[in-house]
Design a protein around this motif. Structure first.
Motif, mmCIF file in Angstrom:
data_model
loop_
_atom_site.group_PDB
_atom_site.id
_atom_site.type_symbol
_atom_site.label_atom_id
_atom_site.label_comp_id
_atom_site.label_asym_id
_atom_site.label_seq_id
_atom_site.Cartn_x
_atom_site.Cartn_y
_atom_site.Cartn_z
ATOM 1 N N TRP A 1 40.948 30.764 39.471
ATOM 2 C CA TRP A 1 40.750 32.073 40.099
ATOM 3 C C TRP A 1 39.474 32.716 39.579
ATOM 4 O O TRP A 1 38.709 33.287 40.334
ATOM 5 C CB TRP A 1 41.935 32.985 39.823
ATOM 6 C CG TRP A 1 43.122 32.799 40.701
ATOM 7 C CD1 TRP A 1 43.423 31.726 41.489
ATOM 8 C CD2 TRP A 1 44.183 33.724 40.862
ATOM 9 N NE1 TRP A 1 44.621 31.929 42.131
ATOM 10 C CE2 TRP A 1 45.111 33.152 41.764
ATOM 11 C CE3 TRP A 1 44.461 34.965 40.331
ATOM 12 C CZ2 TRP A 1 46.284 33.796 42.149
ATOM 13 C CZ3 TRP A 1 45.629 35.613 40.707
ATOM 14 C CH2 TRP A 1 46.532 35.034 41.614
ATOM 15 N N HIS A 2 39.268 32.637 38.262
ATOM 16 C CA HIS A 2 38.067 33.252 37.671
ATOM 17 C C HIS A 2 36.816 32.617 38.266
ATOM 18 O O HIS A 2 35.862 33.301 38.641
ATOM 19 C CB HIS A 2 38.098 33.125 36.149
ATOM 20 C CG HIS A 2 37.184 34.065 35.452
ATOM 21 N ND1 HIS A 2 37.320 34.381 34.133
ATOM 22 C CD2 HIS A 2 36.094 34.751 35.859
ATOM 23 C CE1 HIS A 2 36.372 35.220 33.777
ATOM 24 N NE2 HIS A 2 35.612 35.454 34.810
ATOM 25 N N SER A 3 36.820 31.316 38.384
ATOM 26 C CA SER A 3 35.682 30.602 38.958
ATOM 27 C C SER A 3 35.444 31.028 40.407
ATOM 28 O O SER A 3 34.303 31.297 40.814
ATOM 29 C CB SER A 3 35.927 29.097 38.874
ATOM 30 O OG SER A 3 34.868 28.387 39.439
ATOM 31 N N ASP A 4 36.502 31.085 41.195
ATOM 32 C CA ASP A 4 36.384 31.510 42.590
ATOM 33 C C ASP A 4 35.860 32.938 42.688
ATOM 34 O O ASP A 4 35.006 33.238 43.536
ATOM 35 C CB ASP A 4 37.733 31.423 43.305
ATOM 36 C CG ASP A 4 38.212 29.998 43.523
ATOM 37 O OD1 ASP A 4 37.401 29.052 43.375
ATOM 38 O OD2 ASP A 4 39.410 29.834 43.832
ATOM 39 N N LEU A 5 36.362 33.806 41.827
ATOM 40 C CA LEU A 5 35.928 35.208 41.854
ATOM 41 C C LEU A 5 34.471 35.349 41.430
ATOM 42 O O LEU A 5 33.743 36.188 41.962
ATOM 43 C CB LEU A 5 36.837 36.070 40.982
ATOM 44 C CG LEU A 5 38.234 36.281 41.546
ATOM 45 C CD1 LEU A 5 39.137 36.940 40.517
ATOM 46 C CD2 LEU A 5 38.181 37.106 42.827
#
Length: 174
Positions: free
Chosen positions: A89-93
């Motif tokens: 999620w952090h990477s996508d965000l």
């Protein structure tokens, strides 16, 4: 073309006081910011329940992340309280919010207090706060770290002062 809006991202465990802090920051800021939280979708009964929720959870959160990014892309300033559940999620965000003026806040709360709040709310599954507290802050580089026990108004003042004093790219993108 509208310049992208600013994003104040408050990250912490379930029941840490993210929404309370977001509302206090929103009230204290001289400019209008829109407060976004997944709890708004939960509270509106917009989401499916039970096994149906589990079938669509991934898509719903992907859409939620894109929707919040779209608010900022439109030029709206946003205070977003959210739980970044995984490194993916952090990477996508990071990709969705790249190039944004983002201020990343880690909101911490003692486990005993998280559990007390979770039980008092009655709209949380027991154990969510403890699960979150055990891992969500690991590996994050915050622009500001706060303790919810210090109170929303005091923390809101710290957020505003830190936002005004900051230099460089947010730790969110590190």
């Amino acid at each position: 073309m509208q310049a992208p809006g600013r994003v104040i991202l408050i990250h912490g465990a379930s029941s840490a006081g993210k929404s309370t802090l977001a509302r206090a920051v929103q009230a204290a800021l001289p400019e209008p910011f829109t407060h976004l939280t997944f709890d708004h979708l939960i509270d509106s009964d917009a989401l499916p329940r039970g096994p149906e929720w589990l079938k669509v959870r991934g898509q719903v959160f992907d859409g939620w992340h894109r929707a919040v990014a779209a608010f900022g892309a439109s030029g709206a300033d946003v205070i977003w309280d959210h739980i970044i559940e995984s490194p993916a999620w952090h990477s996508d965000l990071r990709a969705l919010l790249a190039g944004r003026d983002l201020f990343f806040i880690g909101l911490h709360c003692d486990l005993a207090e998280l559990e007390r709040r979770e039980a008092a709310r009655r709209d949380r599954k027991p154990g969510d706060a403890a699960r979150d507290a055990a891992h969500i802050h690991a590996g994050k580089q915050y622009d500001l770290e706060l303790r919810s026990e210090d109170g929303a108004e005091a923390n809101a003042s710290r957020v505003i002062a830190a936002c005004q004093a900051r230099r460089g790219v947010s730790g969110f993108f590190a």
